[in-house]
Design a protein around this motif. Sequence first.
Motif, PDB file in Angstrom:
ATOM      1  N   LEU A  15      20.551  23.593  29.847  1.00  0.00           N
ATOM      2  CA  LEU A  15      21.024  22.230  29.970  1.00  0.00           C
ATOM      3  C   LEU A  15      20.466  21.548  31.203  1.00  0.00           C
ATOM      4  CD1 LEU A  15      24.108  21.818  31.922  1.00  0.00           C
ATOM      5  CD2 LEU A  15      23.952  24.070  30.912  1.00  0.00           C
ATOM      6  N   HIS A  16      20.428  20.235  31.146  1.00  0.00           N
ATOM      7  CA  HIS A  16      20.179  19.423  32.328  1.00  0.00           C
ATOM      8  C   HIS A  16      21.534  18.953  32.816  1.00  0.00           C
ATOM      9  CE1 HIS A  16      15.944  18.976  33.047  1.00  0.00           C
ATOM     10  NE2 HIS A  16      15.687  18.666  31.789  1.00  0.00           N
ATOM     11  N   PHE A  17      21.673  18.827  34.132  1.00  0.00           N
ATOM     12  CA  PHE A  17      22.900  18.234  34.656  1.00  0.00           C
ATOM     13  C   PHE A  17      22.602  17.355  35.856  1.00  0.00           C
ATOM     14  CE2 PHE A  17      22.681  22.186  37.142  1.00  0.00           C
ATOM     15  CZ  PHE A  17      22.900  21.716  38.428  1.00  0.00           C
ATOM     16  N   ASP A  18      23.420  16.346  36.004  1.00  0.00           N
ATOM     17  CA  ASP A  18      23.449  15.513  37.191  1.00  0.00           C
ATOM     18  C   ASP A  18      24.846  15.674  37.768  1.00  0.00           C
ATOM     19  OD1 ASP A  18      20.822  14.097  36.962  1.00  0.00           O
ATOM     20  OD2 ASP A  18      21.724  13.402  35.094  1.00  0.00           O
ATOM     21  N   LEU A  19      24.903  15.999  39.037  1.00  0.00           N
ATOM     22  CA  LEU A  19      26.178  16.220  39.719  1.00  0.00           C
ATOM     23  C   LEU A  19      26.363  15.104  40.738  1.00  0.00           C
ATOM     24  CD1 LEU A  19      28.622  17.993  40.486  1.00  0.00           C
ATOM     25  CD2 LEU A  19      27.092  19.348  41.894  1.00  0.00           C
ATOM     26  N   LYS A  20      27.472  14.374  40.598  1.00  0.00           N
ATOM     27  CA  LYS A  20      27.756  13.255  41.501  1.00  0.00           C
ATOM     28  C   LYS A  20      29.131  13.440  42.134  1.00  0.00           C
ATOM     29  CE  LYS A  20      27.026  10.445  38.081  1.00  0.00           C
ATOM     30  NZ  LYS A  20      26.795   9.452  37.091  1.00  0.00           N
ATOM     31  N   LEU A  21      29.306  12.778  43.264  1.00  0.00           N
ATOM     32  CA  LEU A  21      30.609  12.744  43.920  1.00  0.00           C
ATOM     33  C   LEU A  21      31.359  11.517  43.427  1.00  0.00           C
ATOM     34  CD1 LEU A  21      29.527  13.715  47.544  1.00  0.00           C
ATOM     35  CD2 LEU A  21      30.225  15.197  45.660  1.00  0.00           C
ATOM     36  N   GLU A  22      32.639  11.449  43.752  1.00  0.00           N
ATOM     37  CA  GLU A  22      33.481  10.343  43.281  1.00  0.00           C
ATOM     38  C   GLU A  22      32.948   8.973  43.672  1.00  0.00           C
ATOM     39  OE1 GLU A  22      38.078  11.116  42.746  1.00  0.00           O
ATOM     40  OE2 GLU A  22      37.390  11.837  44.705  1.00  0.00           O
ATOM     41  N   ASP A  23      32.273   8.897  44.816  1.00  0.00           N
ATOM     42  CA  ASP A  23      31.734   7.605  45.259  1.00  0.00           C
ATOM     43  C   ASP A  23      30.430   7.235  44.554  1.00  0.00           C
ATOM     44  OD1 ASP A  23      29.799   9.207  46.433  1.00  0.00           O
ATOM     45  OD2 ASP A  23      30.304   8.663  48.505  1.00  0.00           O
ATOM     46  N   GLY A  24      29.987   8.110  43.623  1.00  0.00           N
ATOM     47  CA  GLY A  24      28.774   7.835  42.860  1.00  0.00           C
ATOM     48  C   GLY A  24      27.508   8.396  43.476  1.00  0.00           C
ATOM     49  N   THR A  66      34.791  15.101  34.720  1.00  0.00           N
ATOM     50  CA  THR A  66      35.166  15.135  36.127  1.00  0.00           C
ATOM     51  C   THR A  66      35.992  16.388  36.381  1.00  0.00           C
ATOM     52  OG1 THR A  66      35.194  12.727  36.193  1.00  0.00           O
ATOM     53  CG2 THR A  66      36.388  13.869  37.943  1.00  0.00           C
ATOM     54  N   LEU A  67      35.652  17.087  37.461  1.00  0.00           N
ATOM     55  CA  LEU A  67      36.400  18.275  37.851  1.00  0.00           C
ATOM     56  C   LEU A  67      36.990  18.063  39.246  1.00  0.00           C
ATOM     57  CD1 LEU A  67      33.982  21.164  36.767  1.00  0.00           C
ATOM     58  CD2 LEU A  67      36.011  20.352  35.563  1.00  0.00           C
ATOM     59  N   ALA A  68      38.284  18.310  39.372  1.00  0.00           N
ATOM     60  CA  ALA A  68      38.937  18.262  40.682  1.00  0.00           C
ATOM     61  C   ALA A  68      38.400  19.424  41.525  1.00  0.00           C
ATOM     62  CB  ALA A  68      40.448  18.378  40.516  1.00  0.00           C
ATOM     63  N   ALA A  69      38.580  19.341  42.823  1.00  0.00           N
ATOM     64  CA  ALA A  69      38.049  20.357  43.742  1.00  0.00           C
ATOM     65  C   ALA A  69      38.424  21.775  43.314  1.00  0.00           C
ATOM     66  CB  ALA A  69      38.555  20.088  45.156  1.00  0.00           C
ATOM     67  N   PHE A 127      31.124  28.229  56.405  1.00  0.00           N
ATOM     68  CA  PHE A 127      30.518  28.973  55.306  1.00  0.00           C
ATOM     69  C   PHE A 127      31.137  28.625  53.951  1.00  0.00           C
ATOM     70  CE2 PHE A 127      29.420  31.562  59.000  1.00  0.00           C
ATOM     71  CZ  PHE A 127      28.062  31.724  58.788  1.00  0.00           C
ATOM     72  N   ASN A 128      31.982  27.598  53.892  1.00  0.00           N
ATOM     73  CA  ASN A 128      32.494  27.118  52.600  1.00  0.00           C
ATOM     74  C   ASN A 128      31.346  26.473  51.836  1.00  0.00           C
ATOM     75  OD1 ASN A 128      35.521  27.446  52.527  1.00  0.00           O
ATOM     76  ND2 ASN A 128      35.294  26.440  54.517  1.00  0.00           N
ATOM     77  N   HIS A 129      31.472  26.413  50.512  1.00  0.00           N
ATOM     78  CA  HIS A 129      30.474  25.701  49.701  1.00  0.00           C
ATOM     79  C   HIS A 129      30.424  24.256  50.201  1.00  0.00           C
ATOM     80  CE1 HIS A 129      28.513  23.723  46.346  1.00  0.00           C
ATOM     81  NE2 HIS A 129      28.089  24.913  45.961  1.00  0.00           N
ATOM     82  N   PRO A 130      29.219  23.667  50.304  1.00  0.00           N
ATOM     83  CA  PRO A 130      29.126  22.292  50.807  1.00  0.00           C
ATOM     84  C   PRO A 130      29.963  21.284  50.012  1.00  0.00           C
ATOM     85  CG  PRO A 130      26.947  23.272  50.672  1.00  0.00           C
ATOM     86  CD  PRO A 130      27.911  24.247  50.053  1.00  0.00           C
ATOM     87  N   LEU A 131      30.246  21.574  48.743  1.00  0.00           N
ATOM     88  CA  LEU A 131      31.045  20.655  47.932  1.00  0.00           C
ATOM     89  C   LEU A 131      32.507  21.079  47.809  1.00  0.00           C
ATOM     90  CD1 LEU A 131      28.448  19.827  45.131  1.00  0.00           C
ATOM     91  CD2 LEU A 131      29.050  18.464  47.149  1.00  0.00           C
ATOM     92  N   ALA A 132      32.917  22.089  48.574  1.00  0.00           N
ATOM     93  CA  ALA A 132      34.324  22.505  48.557  1.00  0.00           C
ATOM     94  C   ALA A 132      35.193  21.321  48.967  1.00  0.00           C
ATOM     95  CB  ALA A 132      34.551  23.679  49.508  1.00  0.00           C
ATOM     96  N   GLY A 133      36.284  21.137  48.243  1.00  0.00           N
ATOM     97  CA  GLY A 133      37.209  20.047  48.544  1.00  0.00           C
ATOM     98  C   GLY A 133      36.839  18.728  47.890  1.00  0.00           C
ATOM     99  N   GLN A 134      35.723  18.691  47.168  1.00  0.00           N
ATOM    100  CA  GLN A 134      35.252  17.451  46.552  1.00  0.00           C
ATOM    101  C   GLN A 134      35.553  17.434  45.050  1.00  0.00           C
ATOM    102  OE1 GLN A 134      33.406  14.912  48.042  1.00  0.00           O
ATOM    103  NE2 GLN A 134      33.348  15.849  50.049  1.00  0.00           N
ATOM    104  N   THR A 135      35.992  16.294  44.557  1.00  0.00           N
ATOM    105  CA  THR A 135      36.046  16.063  43.116  1.00  0.00           C
ATOM    106  C   THR A 135      34.619  15.721  42.701  1.00  0.00           C
ATOM    107  OG1 THR A 135      38.327  15.308  43.135  1.00  0.00           O
ATOM    108  CG2 THR A 135      36.951  14.541  41.307  1.00  0.00           C
TER     109      THR A 135
END
Length: 154
Positions: A15-24, A66-69, A127-135
């Motif tokens: 698959l192809h995916f684009d991953l964005k944060l809530e602010d776009g 959309t996935l919550a943190a 050392f947390n994942h850079p996107l930890a805590g992000q929707t």
Amino acid sequence: MTERREIGENCEVILHFDLKLEDGSAADSTRVNNRPAKLVIGDGSLTPNFEACLLGLAKGDKKAFTLAAEEAFGRPDPNNVHYMDRSRFSSELSIEEGMILAFSQPDGSEVPGIIRSVAGDSVTVDFNHPLAGQTVIFDVEIINVLPAKTQQGG
């Protein structure tokens, strides 16, 4: 007419995916280098919630979810933030807040760490994942669905 093969347990999915944060803002994309991701449903490399969003999709399908943190990269764990002495880093290295550095593990593998602050001789490394805590918002396009691999006895 070809059979519609839907994503199910143990299927291999391209698959192809684009991953964005809530602010776009864009966080990651397989389209940048036109290198689709390959994964196996149920192998433990993805969160159950992410897999559940893919189940039932077939080649050519597109979906945004959309996935919550907690469902994506988890919440930041304070135990994954370490304070290190500046002497543990090369003297030639100009350490700056926001840098991502590779740190060697005892087993020889490497893990990324984000420099959160530098104060005198103290360096704070996360050392947390850079996107930890992000929707996060995933836009996926299914390139192919391959049947589940059969287990060989032996």
